[in-house]
Write a protein that holds these residues in place. Structure first.
Motif, PDB file in Angstrom:
ATOM      1  N   GLN A   1      30.387  37.845  50.900  1.00  0.00           N
ATOM      2  CA  GLN A   1      29.905  38.821  50.705  1.00  0.00           C
ATOM      3  C   GLN A   1      29.475  39.959  51.758  1.00  0.00           C
ATOM      4  O   GLN A   1      30.098  40.999  51.780  1.00  0.00           O
ATOM      5  CB  GLN A   1      28.535  39.125  49.851  1.00  0.00           C
ATOM      6  CG  GLN A   1      28.289  40.501  49.480  1.00  0.00           C
ATOM      7  CD  GLN A   1      29.126  41.589  48.906  1.00  0.00           C
ATOM      8  OE1 GLN A   1      29.437  41.203  47.734  1.00  0.00           O
ATOM      9  NE2 GLN A   1      29.454  42.653  49.040  1.00  0.00           N
ATOM     10  N   VAL A   2      29.153  39.431  52.858  1.00  0.00           N
ATOM     11  CA  VAL A   2      28.964  39.657  54.399  1.00  0.00           C
ATOM     12  C   VAL A   2      29.856  39.962  54.840  1.00  0.00           C
ATOM     13  O   VAL A   2      30.156  41.461  55.414  1.00  0.00           O
ATOM     14  CB  VAL A   2      28.476  39.165  55.244  1.00  0.00           C
ATOM     15  CG1 VAL A   2      28.178  39.830  56.153  1.00  0.00           C
ATOM     16  CG2 VAL A   2      26.212  38.443  54.455  1.00  0.00           C
TER      17      VAL A   2
ATOM     18  N   GLN B   1      35.810  39.575  46.791  1.00  0.00           N
ATOM     19  CA  GLN B   1      34.855  40.430  46.588  1.00  0.00           C
ATOM     20  C   GLN B   1      35.473  41.931  47.262  1.00  0.00           C
ATOM     21  O   GLN B   1      34.346  42.379  46.679  1.00  0.00           O
ATOM     22  CB  GLN B   1      33.829  39.355  47.566  1.00  0.00           C
ATOM     23  CG  GLN B   1      32.719  39.129  46.650  1.00  0.00           C
ATOM     24  CD  GLN B   1      31.884  37.575  46.797  1.00  0.00           C
ATOM     25  OE1 GLN B   1      32.265  36.765  46.414  1.00  0.00           O
ATOM     26  NE2 GLN B   1      30.664  37.701  47.656  1.00  0.00           N
ATOM     27  N   ARG B   2      35.815  41.706  48.014  1.00  0.00           N
ATOM     28  CA  ARG B   2      36.021  43.347  48.639  1.00  0.00           C
ATOM     29  C   ARG B   2      36.683  44.072  47.150  1.00  0.00           C
ATOM     30  O   ARG B   2      36.310  45.533  47.109  1.00  0.00           O
ATOM     31  CB  ARG B   2      36.599  43.238  50.001  1.00  0.00           C
ATOM     32  CG  ARG B   2      36.516  44.431  50.224  1.00  0.00           C
ATOM     33  CD  ARG B   2      37.711  44.458  51.441  1.00  0.00           C
ATOM     34  NE  ARG B   2      38.943  44.099  51.664  1.00  0.00           N
ATOM     35  CZ  ARG B   2      40.597  44.768  51.047  1.00  0.00           C
ATOM     36  NH1 ARG B   2      39.300  46.302  51.112  1.00  0.00           N
ATOM     37  NH2 ARG B   2      40.842  44.797  50.764  1.00  0.00           N
TER      38      ARG B   2
ATOM     39  N   ALA C   1      33.006  40.613  52.936  1.00  0.00           N
ATOM     40  CA  ALA C   1      33.572  41.734  52.311  1.00  0.00           C
ATOM     41  C   ALA C   1      33.143  43.130  53.089  1.00  0.00           C
ATOM     42  O   ALA C   1      34.002  44.675  52.907  1.00  0.00           O
ATOM     43  CB  ALA C   1      33.654  41.611  51.198  1.00  0.00           C
ATOM     44  N   THR C   2      31.953  43.530  53.291  1.00  0.00           N
ATOM     45  CA  THR C   2      31.046  44.455  53.352  1.00  0.00           C
ATOM     46  C   THR C   2      32.161  44.700  54.442  1.00  0.00           C
ATOM     47  O   THR C   2      31.876  46.063  55.411  1.00  0.00           O
ATOM     48  CB  THR C   2      29.524  44.425  53.570  1.00  0.00           C
ATOM     49  OG1 THR C   2      29.241  43.736  52.509  1.00  0.00           O
ATOM     50  CG2 THR C   2      29.288  45.533  53.819  1.00  0.00           C
ATOM     51  N   LEU C   3      32.111  43.566  55.799  1.00  0.00           N
ATOM     52  CA  LEU C   3      32.271  44.133  57.175  1.00  0.00           C
ATOM     53  C   LEU C   3      33.953  44.614  57.307  1.00  0.00           C
ATOM     54  O   LEU C   3      34.054  45.740  57.812  1.00  0.00           O
ATOM     55  CB  LEU C   3      32.102  42.971  58.196  1.00  0.00           C
ATOM     56  CG  LEU C   3      33.026  42.802  59.287  1.00  0.00           C
ATOM     57  CD1 LEU C   3      32.229  44.052  60.047  1.00  0.00           C
ATOM     58  CD2 LEU C   3      33.089  41.574  59.857  1.00  0.00           C
ATOM     59  N   THR C   4      34.563  44.547  56.346  1.00  0.00           N
ATOM     60  CA  THR C   4      36.031  44.666  55.937  1.00  0.00           C
ATOM     61  C   THR C   4      36.291  45.670  54.866  1.00  0.00           C
ATOM     62  O   THR C   4      37.600  46.423  55.493  1.00  0.00           O
ATOM     63  CB  THR C   4      37.331  43.521  55.705  1.00  0.00           C
ATOM     64  OG1 THR C   4      36.097  42.717  54.601  1.00  0.00           O
ATOM     65  CG2 THR C   4      37.015  42.798  56.795  1.00  0.00           C
ATOM     66  N   SER C   5      35.534  46.447  54.529  1.00  0.00           N
ATOM     67  CA  SER C   5      36.142  47.324  53.536  1.00  0.00           C
ATOM     68  C   SER C   5      36.698  48.499  53.787  1.00  0.00           C
ATOM     69  O   SER C   5      37.664  49.435  53.006  1.00  0.00           O
ATOM     70  CB  SER C   5      34.647  47.699  52.555  1.00  0.00           C
ATOM     71  OG  SER C   5      33.793  46.789  51.665  1.00  0.00           O
TER      72      SER C   5
ATOM     73  N   GLY D   1      34.616  42.469  43.962  1.00  0.00           N
ATOM     74  CA  GLY D   1      32.795  41.804  43.486  1.00  0.00           C
ATOM     75  C   GLY D   1      32.823  41.067  43.592  1.00  0.00           C
ATOM     76  O   GLY D   1      33.871  40.025  42.878  1.00  0.00           O
ATOM     77  N   THR D   2      31.558  40.215  43.387  1.00  0.00           N
ATOM     78  CA  THR D   2      30.947  38.661  42.782  1.00  0.00           C
ATOM     79  C   THR D   2      31.527  38.282  41.829  1.00  0.00           C
ATOM     80  O   THR D   2      32.043  36.771  41.683  1.00  0.00           O
ATOM     81  CB  THR D   2      29.552  38.970  43.839  1.00  0.00           C
ATOM     82  OG1 THR D   2      29.200  39.089  45.011  1.00  0.00           O
ATOM     83  CG2 THR D   2      29.400  37.291  43.454  1.00  0.00           C
TER      84      THR D   2
ATOM     85  N   ARG E   1      41.542  41.696  59.036  1.00  0.00           N
ATOM     86  CA  ARG E   1      40.475  42.141  58.551  1.00  0.00           C
ATOM     87  C   ARG E   1      40.037  40.589  59.042  1.00  0.00           C
ATOM     88  O   ARG E   1      39.238  40.003  58.895  1.00  0.00           O
ATOM     89  CB  ARG E   1      40.337  41.975  56.919  1.00  0.00           C
ATOM     90  CG  ARG E   1      40.676  43.964  56.600  1.00  0.00           C
ATOM     91  CD  ARG E   1      40.914  44.151  55.106  1.00  0.00           C
ATOM     92  NE  ARG E   1      41.549  43.182  53.756  1.00  0.00           N
ATOM     93  CZ  ARG E   1      42.924  44.437  54.120  1.00  0.00           C
ATOM     94  NH1 ARG E   1      43.250  45.199  54.579  1.00  0.00           N
ATOM     95  NH2 ARG E   1      43.511  42.885  53.223  1.00  0.00           N
TER      96      ARG E   1
END
Length: 767
Positions: free
Chosen positions: A157-158, A87-88, A160-164, A91-92, A174
């Motif tokens: 998604q949460v 997802q990172r 993935a956003t944190l680890t981007s 994407g979804t 990660r």
């Protein structure tokens, strides 16, 4: 001790900038809990914020466990992290396409890259020391465990956003960030438990702390909070939903307006559906809370009833097609039921796309009765469009195929069958029907499975569910072989992962309503499964089989305390008529029973040797710990201060027992005592084959598409030969290569009657 458990694994192979940045984010995440608590206290007051000590205590012990437990040792963590990484990076939408085996070229590149990175990290950290069952998957360069790509996307998604921002850092960095994110979710779950206690005991501050202390003192909840797993967010959303319903029942002055309460409930329902199916059972408590809130106001009750009916109508309108009952289809977005039957109205339809198949798992009681027996599996089939290949499979324990065949159906109905012998050590049996190879559809009808070797099609016995096959009256072990029965399906507008969770809830309800005999026949297995799940609720770690749990003497003691707590809460709700807190106690008792029943009803009637983890209770944790506090207080002879003090000490003792009997033996690679319940044996020493919730630890085996169809002799519905030849009679045990995130394609059956096939252990739709 620090060197022994390897506390510094998150920074392995990272440079100073990466390590410093990760440490900064970790501290920022952990400090956000007391910071937000302070803001809540300043804005809403001390009573709403509650005590801080429980949150800090939980963060401390959860962080300790998150660092102490080596990477990839939390439940299904490699596959959950693979979902985060996909997802990172893509994407979804890409994750959803990969989940249902509809990959484009870029998806294949991303999927292969993520799999390679996770496998390399799992190997480097020597995961097989504590999880030896992962070795077959790693040897084949696949991520161990069941695929988690069918899970709803919100948590991933949460994460993935944190680890981007750390995309160039080692994967372990990660992973550590995602584990800390779970700790933050867990801390606010503890806060929600305390908030429920403060609403129940608004004038008794000491009693109000007890649910919070119980939640913070649960070793399993603390250790699994620090995991890369969507359960952490599901637990928080479940606790918040229980809290909102409690607020609705007690009608707090600041939140009396129904619109505000309704909006909060709707938001939590939507977020829960987008996170994990374990939150779904709590939705059934919403009408109960509405009734308890309205009391005797008939107009409001009527409005609630109308709203429920309207919502159900909208739901049915959005779900115009139903699904096959009992059978499980892949991909989940298809119905596999259509008006193309040999006889009657309904038949099974399978599009000729890769991975298109339906499966039916036999109840474990029937699977045991078939051990060592010759069996025959047959079905009427035809195809439209270009030449399509269809396959029939029989498998034991998900991976041992003992009968399989592939063929090319024609435009006319023909009866295909396959024979095999069930392995003497089989613990579960399932059959598969599928198609692949070209555009078009394969249609199937009147599927049968019977003990014995038979040739040609069976005949129906009028007025009976039995069959006449080969001059013998036999029992059809399959249900709904003609697709006459159907289950309601989730609206197709929902993502496939969300459809999967909602459909699973419908399947469980259908089994209880339409198969009560089979459910009751498996009551011993269900009771054994629930006993183990309860033991895991209190104290366990990792995802090994058998799971490490406390010695049996402590399990019995905790079980007795649980019975006392629940019994006391039920008595308080019955005898407390006229008490303002009684409706709230009733709501919490019902909530606890609903979430417990939902865990018990996973896979009913029992058809797979599965381990139902105690972590599935945690979405209802706020209700569970509160009713335990109510029940224990009923039987306590001292005052609130002594009761709170005793609970605090008991929780410290429970953590100490967990460290001594569960965590330290786990880290040393040995099994803890008292794991008899985990073996799920049937008089023999059963080898552990499954982990997590329903999945085999080794990945599913990939069957390759045949180049040419086998030369077979099916029986046509127009002309039946006088001497039929079985398509396949075989008893092999096979293994093969697979991708943990791809649906298998069938193998070719040989013309000699011994097919060439490989094992298959398809990942479950939900963990």
């Amino acid at each position: 001790m620090i060197l022994g458990v390897g506390f510094f694994w998150p920074f392995h192979d990272s440079n100073a900038a990466q390590g410093g940045g990760a440490m900064f984010v970790i501290l920022l995440l952990l400090s956000s809990v007391p910071a937000l608590w302070y803001l809540l206290r300043q804005r809403a007051g001390k009573r709403v914020a509650g005590p801080l000590w429980a949150l800090l205590f939980f963060e401390f012990v959860a962080s300790f466990y998150a660092l102490a437990v080596p990477p990839w040792q939390m439940p299904d963590e490699p596959q959950h992290m693979a979902h985060v990484e996909i997802q990172r990076r893509a994407g979804t939408a890409a994750a959803q396409r990969i989940a249902v085996n509809r990959l484009n070229p870029n998806d294949r590149v991303v999927n292969s890259s993520v799999e390679a990175d996770v496998v390399a990290s799992v190997r480097e950290t020597n995961t097989v020391k504590l999880l030896p069952g992962a070795r077959p998957a790693l040897d084949q360069h696949h991520v161990p465990g069941p695929s988690e790509l069918l899970h709803p996307p919100l948590y991933y998604q949460v994460a993935a956003t944190l680890t981007s921002p750390f995309g160039s850092a080692p994967l372990l960095v990660r992973l550590a960030l995602v584990r800390v994110l779970g700790i933050v979710f867990g801390a606010w779950t503890v806060w929600a438990c305390g908030a429920v206690g403060r609403l129940l005991w608004p004038t008794r501050a000491r009693m109000a702390e007890v649910p919070m202390a119980l939640a913070a003192g649960l070793p399993t909840f603390a250790v699994f909070a620090g995991a890369a797993n969507s359960d952490t967010l599901a637990n928080l959303l479940g606790a918040l939903l229980v809290l909102v319903l409690v607020v609705a029942v007690v009608q707090r002055p600041t939140l009396r307006r129904p619109v505000l309460l309704g909006s909060a409930v709707v938001a939590l329902v939507v977020l829960g559906v987008l996170t994990k199916r374990t939150v779904v059972p709590l939705f059934f408590v919403i009408p109960v809370a509405a009734l308890l809130r309205t009391g005797r106001r008939r107009l409001v009750l009527l409005a609630v009833a109308v709203a429920v009916e309207l919502g159900l109508g909208i739901f049915l309108a959005a779900a115009p097609r139903t699904r096959l009952a009992v059978w499980q289809g892949s991909p989940v977005s298809r119905t596999y039921r259509c008006h193309q039957a040999k006889e009657g109205k309904w038949g099974i339809c399978m599009p000729g796309v890769p991975g298109s198949q339906v499966s039916e798992n036999l109840p474990l009681q029937r699977a045991r009765a078939m051990r060592g027996e010759d069996v025959t599996f047959g079905v009427w089939m035809r195809a439209d469009g270009p030449p399509l290949t269809a396959f029939l499979d029989m498998a034991a324990d998900g991976s041992t195929r003992f009968g399989t065949v592939a063929t090319t159906p024609t435009a006319n109905w023909q009866f295909f069958w396959v024979q095999g012998r069930v392995p003497t050590e089989a613990r579960s049996v399932k059959v598969d029907l599928g198609s692949f190879g070209a555009p078009g559809t394969v249609y199937a009808d009147e599927a049968v499975l019977a003990i014995g070797q038979f040739n040609g099609p069976p005949e129906k016995v009028p007025g009976s569910s039995s069959l006449r096959w080969g001059g013998t009256t036999v029992r059809n072990e399959l249900i709904n072989g003609s697709a006459d029965r159907a289950n309601l399906r989730a609206p197709r507008v929902l993502p496939a992962s969300v459809q999967n969770g909602v459909n699973g809830a419908f399947d469980a309800l259908d089994a209880v309503v339409h198969q009560p005999g089979r459910v009751l026949a498996g009551r011993d297995l269900l009771a054994n499964r629930m006993a183990l799940a309860t033991a895991m609720f209190w104290a366990t770690v990792g995802w090994t089989i058998p799971p490490p749990v406390l010695p049996i003497v402590f399990q019995v003691l905790l079980g007795a305390l649980t019975i006392v707590g629940v019994g006391g809460a039920v008595a308080a709700s019955i005898l407390g008529r006229g008490n303002r807190s009684t409706p709230l106690v009733v709501l919490l008792v019902i909530t606890a029973f609903v979430i417990t029943g939902a865990v018990l009803l996973r896979d009913v009637p029992p058809s797979q040797v599965v381990l139902v983890s105690g972590r599935y209770f945690f979405p209802g944790l706020a209700a569970i710990v509160t009713i335990l506090a109510v029940g224990w207080r009923v039987t306590w002879s001292g005052n609130d201060a002594s009761f709170r003090r005793t609970v605090r000490i008991s929780m410290l003792v429970l953590h100490a027992l967990f460290l001594l009997f569960v965590l330290l033996p786990f880290l040393s690679g040995s099994k803890s005592e008292g794991t008899e319940l985990a073996r799920q044996s049937d008089g023999k020493s059963a080898r552990p084959v499954c982990v997590g919730s329903t999945a085999c630890l080794s990945p599913p085996s990939r069957r390759t598409t045949p180049r040419t169809a086998p030369s077979l002799r099916p029986t046509s519905s127009e002309s039946r030969p006088t001497s039929a030849t079985p398509l396949c009679t075989t008893r092999p045990t096979r293994t093969g290569r697979a991708s943990g995130r791809s649906r298998p394609s069938p193998s070719t059956g040989s013309t000699s009657g011994t097919p060439s096939s490989s094992g298959s252990c398809p990942s479950p739709a939900g963990s």
